[in-house]
Design a protein around this motif. Structure first.
Motif, short mmCIF file in Angstrom:
data_model
loop_
_atom_site.label_atom_id
_atom_site.label_comp_id
_atom_site.label_asym_id
_atom_site.label_seq_id
_atom_site.Cartn_x
_atom_site.Cartn_y
_atom_site.Cartn_z
N ASP A 1 0.82 -1.32 -0.08
CA ASP A 1 -0.13 0.08 0.13
C ASP A 1 0.82 1.27 -0.03
N GLU A 2 2.09 1.26 -0.50
CA GLU A 2 3.01 2.32 -0.75
C GLU A 2 3.42 2.75 -2.06
N PHE A 3 3.02 3.93 -2.48
CA PHE A 3 3.56 3.92 -3.81
C PHE A 3 4.55 5.37 -4.06
N ARG A 4 5.48 5.44 -5.02
CA ARG A 4 6.13 6.58 -5.32
C ARG A 4 5.65 7.20 -6.57
N MET A 5 5.22 8.44 -6.66
CA MET A 5 4.65 9.07 -7.75
C MET A 5 5.79 9.72 -8.54
N VAL A 6 5.73 9.21 -9.91
CA VAL A 6 6.62 9.63 -11.01
C VAL A 6 5.72 10.43 -12.06
N ASP A 7 5.91 11.83 -12.07
CA ASP A 7 4.98 12.50 -12.69
C ASP A 7 5.93 13.06 -14.08
N VAL A 8 5.33 12.72 -15.21
CA VAL A 8 6.02 13.26 -16.43
C VAL A 8 4.96 14.08 -17.44
N SER A 9 5.44 14.93 -18.30
CA SER A 9 4.66 15.48 -19.38
C SER A 9 5.25 15.07 -20.69
N ALA A 10 4.24 14.47 -21.47
CA ALA A 10 4.60 13.99 -22.74
C ALA A 10 3.40 14.30 -23.76
N THR A 11 3.95 14.24 -25.24
CA THR A 11 3.30 14.59 -26.33
C THR A 11 3.11 13.10 -27.09
N CYS A 12 1.86 12.73 -27.46
CA CYS A 12 1.66 11.76 -27.95
C CYS A 12 2.09 12.00 -29.61
N GLN A 13 2.93 11.00 -30.01
CA GLN A 13 3.55 11.01 -31.38
C GLN A 13 2.81 10.13 -32.22
N TRP A 14 2.33 9.03 -31.75
CA TRP A 14 1.62 8.26 -32.73
C TRP A 14 0.68 7.31 -31.99
N CYS A 15 -0.34 6.56 -32.69
CA CYS A 15 -1.15 5.69 -31.88
C CYS A 15 -1.73 4.71 -33.04
N HIS A 16 -1.87 3.60 -32.72
CA HIS A 16 -2.52 2.62 -33.44
C HIS A 16 -3.03 1.41 -32.66
N GLU A 17 -3.99 0.57 -33.32
CA GLU A 17 -4.49 -0.49 -32.92
C GLU A 17 -3.49 -1.71 -32.66
N ASP A 18 -3.66 -2.26 -31.33
CA ASP A 18 -2.66 -3.12 -30.88
C ASP A 18 -3.25 -4.55 -31.61
N VAL A 19 -2.41 -5.53 -31.75
CA VAL A 19 -2.48 -6.83 -32.17
C VAL A 19 -3.80 -7.37 -31.44
#
Length: 119
Positions: free
Chosen positions: A63-81
């Motif tokens: 029940d313990e988590f370390r948060m890692v925050d990032v800002s990112a831009t989506c470059q591509w997207c396609h349907e998975d297999v």
């Protein structure tokens, strides 16, 4: 115009969930990582060109988590297999130290290092 990926990446065998940093809603799972980006596997397609504020919740104990925050831009997207799943590639605006530490830890944990043959 499709460009081939030239950045070395490491495939992950298990998945960490990725969340929207502001709503805390799950967006998908981490598929692979590199110093400059990540791949997200999700149930919905991501908006190519959209900027996203993401949060990785890294388990630290029960029940313990370390948060890692990032800002990112989506470059591509396609349907998975896998039907109904989508793969999206994200470029990180600036990789924080916590992300780079996580990436190196994941690469070390999930990588295979062959043993040297003995004479």
């Amino acid at each position: 115009m499709l460009r081939e990926r030239r950045i070395k990446r490491h495939e992950l065998q298990y998945y960490l969930q990725v969340f929207n940093r502001y709503t805390d809603r799950p967006m998908g799972c981490l598929g692979n990582v590199s110093e400059d980006g990540l791949m997200l596997i999700s149930d919905l397609p991501m908006l190519v060109g959209g900027r996203f504020d993401l949060r990785l919740k890294v388990p630290q104990g029960p029940d313990e988590f370390r948060m890692v925050d990032v800002s990112a831009t989506c470059q591509w997207c396609h349907e998975d297999v896998t039907p109904g799943c989508y793969d999206s590639g994200f470029h990180l605006q600036e990789a924080p130290v916590e992300y780079l530490e996580l990436m190196h830890s994941l690469q070390h944990y999930f990588s295979f290092y062959p043993l040297e043959a003995s004479a």
